[in-house]
Each structure stands twice: as C-alpha cells, then as structure tokens.
Design a protein around this motif. Structure first.
Motif, PDB file in Angstrom:
ATOM      1  N   LEU A   1     -25.541 -17.873  -1.815  1.00  0.00           N
ATOM      2  CA  LEU A   1     -26.052 -17.373  -1.114  1.00  0.00           C
ATOM      3  C   LEU A   1     -27.394 -16.167  -1.389  1.00  0.00           C
ATOM      4  CD1 LEU A   1     -25.283 -15.438   1.806  1.00  0.00           C
ATOM      5  CD2 LEU A   1     -24.598 -13.633   0.105  1.00  0.00           C
ATOM      6  N   PRO A   2     -28.064 -16.612  -1.879  1.00  0.00           N
ATOM      7  CA  PRO A   2     -29.466 -15.968  -2.919  1.00  0.00           C
ATOM      8  C   PRO A   2     -30.080 -16.703  -2.547  1.00  0.00           C
ATOM      9  CG  PRO A   2     -28.298 -15.097  -4.655  1.00  0.00           C
ATOM     10  CD  PRO A   2     -27.208 -16.197  -3.568  1.00  0.00           C
ATOM     11  N   GLN A   3     -29.798 -18.597  -2.988  1.00  0.00           N
ATOM     12  CA  GLN A   3     -30.684 -19.639  -2.777  1.00  0.00           C
ATOM     13  C   GLN A   3     -31.407 -19.652  -1.097  1.00  0.00           C
ATOM     14  OE1 GLN A   3     -28.912 -22.838  -4.005  1.00  0.00           O
ATOM     15  NE2 GLN A   3     -28.833 -21.951  -6.411  1.00  0.00           N
ATOM     16  N   LEU A   4     -30.180 -19.226   0.301  1.00  0.00           N
ATOM     17  CA  LEU A   4     -30.155 -19.677   1.444  1.00  0.00           C
ATOM     18  C   LEU A   4     -30.875 -18.541   1.892  1.00  0.00           C
ATOM     19  CD1 LEU A   4     -27.137 -20.877   1.884  1.00  0.00           C
ATOM     20  CD2 LEU A   4     -28.629 -22.062   2.264  1.00  0.00           C
ATOM     21  N   VAL A   5     -30.355 -17.319   1.397  1.00  0.00           N
ATOM     22  CA  VAL A   5     -31.051 -15.735   1.989  1.00  0.00           C
ATOM     23  C   VAL A   5     -31.962 -15.046   1.676  1.00  0.00           C
ATOM     24  CG1 VAL A   5     -28.662 -15.991   3.922  1.00  0.00           C
ATOM     25  CG2 VAL A   5     -29.432 -14.527   1.839  1.00  0.00           C
ATOM     26  N   GLY A   6     -32.376 -15.484   0.036  1.00  0.00           N
ATOM     27  CA  GLY A   6     -33.010 -14.502  -1.268  1.00  0.00           C
ATOM     28  C   GLY A   6     -32.085 -13.720  -1.577  1.00  0.00           C
ATOM     29  N   LYS A   7     -32.811 -13.200  -2.329  1.00  0.00           N
ATOM     30  CA  LYS A   7     -31.944 -11.678  -3.662  1.00  0.00           C
ATOM     31  C   LYS A   7     -31.663 -10.248  -2.573  1.00  0.00           C
ATOM     32  CE  LYS A   7     -32.205  -9.729  -7.776  1.00  0.00           C
ATOM     33  NZ  LYS A   7     -33.313 -10.041  -9.032  1.00  0.00           N
ATOM     34  N   GLY A   8     -32.430  -9.974  -1.488  1.00  0.00           N
ATOM     35  CA  GLY A   8     -32.106  -8.946  -1.702  1.00  0.00           C
ATOM     36  C   GLY A   8     -31.280  -8.760  -0.426  1.00  0.00           C
ATOM     37  N   ARG A   9     -31.082  -9.769   0.186  1.00  0.00           N
ATOM     38  CA  ARG A   9     -30.166  -9.977   1.137  1.00  0.00           C
ATOM     39  C   ARG A   9     -28.805 -10.397   0.559  1.00  0.00           C
ATOM     40  NH1 ARG A   9     -33.724 -12.471   5.797  1.00  0.00           N
ATOM     41  NH2 ARG A   9     -34.562 -11.075   7.317  1.00  0.00           N
ATOM     42  N   ALA A  10     -29.018 -11.489  -0.260  1.00  0.00           N
ATOM     43  CA  ALA A  10     -27.826 -11.302  -1.056  1.00  0.00           C
ATOM     44  C   ALA A  10     -26.833 -10.809  -1.820  1.00  0.00           C
ATOM     45  CB  ALA A  10     -27.783 -13.075  -1.546  1.00  0.00           C
ATOM     46  N   MET A  11     -27.898  -9.538  -2.469  1.00  0.00           N
ATOM     47  CA  MET A  11     -27.378  -8.597  -2.420  1.00  0.00           C
ATOM     48  C   MET A  11     -26.373  -7.341  -2.008  1.00  0.00           C
ATOM     49  SD  MET A  11     -28.091  -8.241  -6.274  1.00  0.00           S
ATOM     50  CE  MET A  11     -29.074  -8.686  -8.095  1.00  0.00           C
ATOM     51  N   GLU A  12     -27.311  -7.249  -0.747  1.00  0.00           N
ATOM     52  CA  GLU A  12     -26.908  -6.716   0.487  1.00  0.00           C
ATOM     53  C   GLU A  12     -25.470  -6.826   0.584  1.00  0.00           C
ATOM     54  OE1 GLU A  12     -27.695  -4.269   3.912  1.00  0.00           O
ATOM     55  OE2 GLU A  12     -29.376  -5.398   3.222  1.00  0.00           O
ATOM     56  N   MET A  13     -25.623  -8.116   0.832  1.00  0.00           N
ATOM     57  CA  MET A  13     -23.890  -8.790   1.458  1.00  0.00           C
ATOM     58  C   MET A  13     -23.125  -8.395   0.396  1.00  0.00           C
ATOM     59  SD  MET A  13     -24.953 -12.307   4.111  1.00  0.00           S
ATOM     60  CE  MET A  13     -24.021 -12.366   4.493  1.00  0.00           C
ATOM     61  N   VAL A  14     -22.952  -8.635  -1.078  1.00  0.00           N
ATOM     62  CA  VAL A  14     -22.369  -9.225  -1.406  1.00  0.00           C
ATOM     63  C   VAL A  14     -22.000  -7.511  -1.903  1.00  0.00           C
ATOM     64  CG1 VAL A  14     -21.549  -9.212  -4.256  1.00  0.00           C
ATOM     65  CG2 VAL A  14     -22.723 -11.189  -2.453  1.00  0.00           C
ATOM     66  N   MET A  15     -23.041  -6.536  -2.205  1.00  0.00           N
ATOM     67  CA  MET A  15     -22.514  -4.802  -2.473  1.00  0.00           C
ATOM     68  C   MET A  15     -21.921  -4.397  -1.632  1.00  0.00           C
ATOM     69  SD  MET A  15     -24.897  -3.857  -5.270  1.00  0.00           S
ATOM     70  CE  MET A  15     -27.277  -4.638  -4.489  1.00  0.00           C
ATOM     71  N   THR A  16     -22.154  -4.376  -0.115  1.00  0.00           N
ATOM     72  CA  THR A  16     -21.793  -3.651   0.813  1.00  0.00           C
ATOM     73  C   THR A  16     -20.131  -4.442   1.314  1.00  0.00           C
ATOM     74  OG1 THR A  16     -22.655  -5.011   2.674  1.00  0.00           O
ATOM     75  CG2 THR A  16     -23.847  -3.049   2.059  1.00  0.00           C
ATOM     76  N   ALA A  17     -20.208  -5.283   1.117  1.00  0.00           N
ATOM     77  CA  ALA A  17     -19.146  -6.447   1.845  1.00  0.00           C
ATOM     78  C   ALA A  17     -19.239  -6.753   3.279  1.00  0.00           C
ATOM     79  CB  ALA A  17     -17.832  -6.062   0.932  1.00  0.00           C
ATOM     80  N   GLY A  18     -19.721  -6.178   3.812  1.00  0.00           N
ATOM     81  CA  GLY A  18     -20.578  -6.401   5.180  1.00  0.00           C
ATOM     82  C   GLY A  18     -20.138  -7.748   5.633  1.00  0.00           C
ATOM     83  N   MET A  19     -19.505  -8.035   7.002  1.00  0.00           N
ATOM     84  CA  MET A  19     -20.251  -9.416   7.250  1.00  0.00           C
ATOM     85  C   MET A  19     -21.215  -9.004   8.334  1.00  0.00           C
ATOM     86  SD  MET A  19     -16.115  -9.842   8.822  1.00  0.00           S
ATOM     87  CE  MET A  19     -15.971  -8.426   9.957  1.00  0.00           C
TER      88      MET A  19
END
Length: 260
Positions: free
Chosen positions: A150-168
C-alpha cells in the motif's frame, strides 16, 4: 482442473479467474488461496494465456476479506505461519508471475481482498468499489503484504491513514491515490480489463516478463533495480521476439511476436 471456490476460463489469449464464494462475499479461506495458486500457476504455464484477469463473482465484492473464522483462535506461532504461507503461496506468487495480471475490482476489496488486488500488476475498479485495510479494528494488522504494497502505491502518509483508521475509500479516491489505474461502470469493468489486455497482447510477452521482473526488483531489499534492468535488457537481445520486433520496425510492418 476442477475447483470448488473459483472459476477459470480462457479465451482469445485471456484467462479470467473469478473468486466464486458469493455467499461469503468471496472471502479468502485456505482452500481458496490454494485453488487460486493452482489456477494462476496453470495459466502462467499455458502458452495460450497472454494476460490474466482476476475478479470476484457477483456485484457486491471482489474479495471482502479473509475468512476470520479460520484463524480467530490461532496462537502467535500459528498467526505468523498463516501470513508466511499465504504470502508465499499466493500474494508474492502473483506479484512475480511472468504473465501480466489485471485485477478487476468489483465492489468490496477489503483486507486480504485489497492485498490480493495490490499483488496484481495493476488494477481497474468499478464505480461501486470500496477498498480498505480494516485489520486493526480486529486487533491485528494486514498480514498478506498490505503494509508493504500500500505505501508503494499510495505513499506512506496515505497508507498510514488508511491502515490506522481502518476506513474504506471509494473508487474515485482510489484513482486519485494511484491505487487503481481506471474507474468505470460495473457493466464495463470486464470489457475495460479485456481492452487493456488486448493492448498488452500486441506486444512481446517475453519482453513484458522481463519488464515485470525489472520493475519488481526495485522493491526488493538488497537488490539493485538498475542492475536488474540492465540484465533484463540484455536478455531481450537473445530472443526471437527482439529479432521480430526490430525487423518489423525496419520493414515498417506490424510485428508478429512468437513469444520466444
């Protein structure tokens, strides 16, 4: 080969693999992972298959996640083994296939479903698609490569947010993030994937296989991607496809690649 949880159909150079557990929203269990491995291996080894399209049955889900009932009571050791075996058998296996794999994401792609889509070489999505990695809401983290791809595709910050919020996120946001390449209607999803497959099939399958290896090398620890590219570039000069491609160019005609 006969399967219980998936469908595999081949036509005009394209093998379409469909995860077929609609009552479970196509959730991945161990049997389905093994069947997917076998279907991908069979397609990759077939001289008649130039592109693989992966999708889910029905309109609701690509893959809604892993089958939680299979591992809810696992120990630490069992959990680690589950992730290692799954990555080896399916997710890393798909990423490193020589045959191009397009994920046609229809509906939910959550947890292991999104991880499977990300293991494919690129993704197209329907307008009703929703993607996310909700694992932390279950007290665990993505275990099939999600924290890496996921970080490879969307960048570290966005990946962190997606994983930590567990959102869609919805398909248009996934497109903005670079998680998917194209968004279209559900009805046009497979036709779009087939159109892209058609464009791929015009080119040298041997060169494409080398390109996949070279691109992937950039994301492997301890591997110099530039050296991998140089080696892959050199390899192409020894192929019949290279001779045909360059000859066709000089003769101002369309190349007819033998795939060798």
């Amino acid at each position: 080969m006969s399967y219980q949880n998936i469908l595999s159909e081949s036509s005009n150079g394209i093998t379409t693999i469909t995860i077929n557990r609609p009552k479970k929203l196509n959730a991945l269990n161990r049997e389905t992972i093994k069947e997917l491995h076998d279907a991908f291996a069979e397609a990759d080894q077939s001289a008649d298959t130039k592109v693989i399209i992966l999708t889910g049955s029905g309109e609701k889900a690509f893959v809604a996640g892993a089958d939680i009932s299979e591992f809810a009571n696992f120990s630490v050791a069992e959990g680690g083994k589950l992730a290692a075996k799954g990555q080896e058998l399916l997710f890393d296996f798909v990423e490193n296939l020589s045959t191009p794999v397009i994920a046609a994401v229809n509906g939910f792609a959550l947890g292991g479903g999104l991880e499977l889509a990300m293991a494919c070489h690129f993704r197209v999505a329907s307008t009703n698609a929703k993607m996310g990695l909700p694992e932390v809401s279950l007290g665990v983290i993505p275990g099939y490569g999600g924290t890496q791809r996921l970080p490879q595709l969307v960048g570290k910050g966005r990946a962190m947010e997606m994983v930590m919020t567990a959102g869609m996120i919805e398909s248009n946001q996934a497109l903005e993030y670079g998680l998917v390449n194209h968004v279209t209607s559900l009805e046009e999803l497979i036709p779009l994937a087939e159109k892209l497959a058609g464009k791929i099939m015009r080119n040298s399958s041997v060169a494409i296989a080398e390109a996949i290896r070279a691109i992937n090398a950039n994301y492997k620890d301890g591997v110099d991607g530039y050296k991998a590219e140089i080696e892959a570039f050199g390899n192409c000069f020894g192929t019949e496809d290279f001779k045909e491609g360059t000859t066709a160019f000089l003769e101002k005609r369309k190349a007819d690649f033998p795939g060798k």
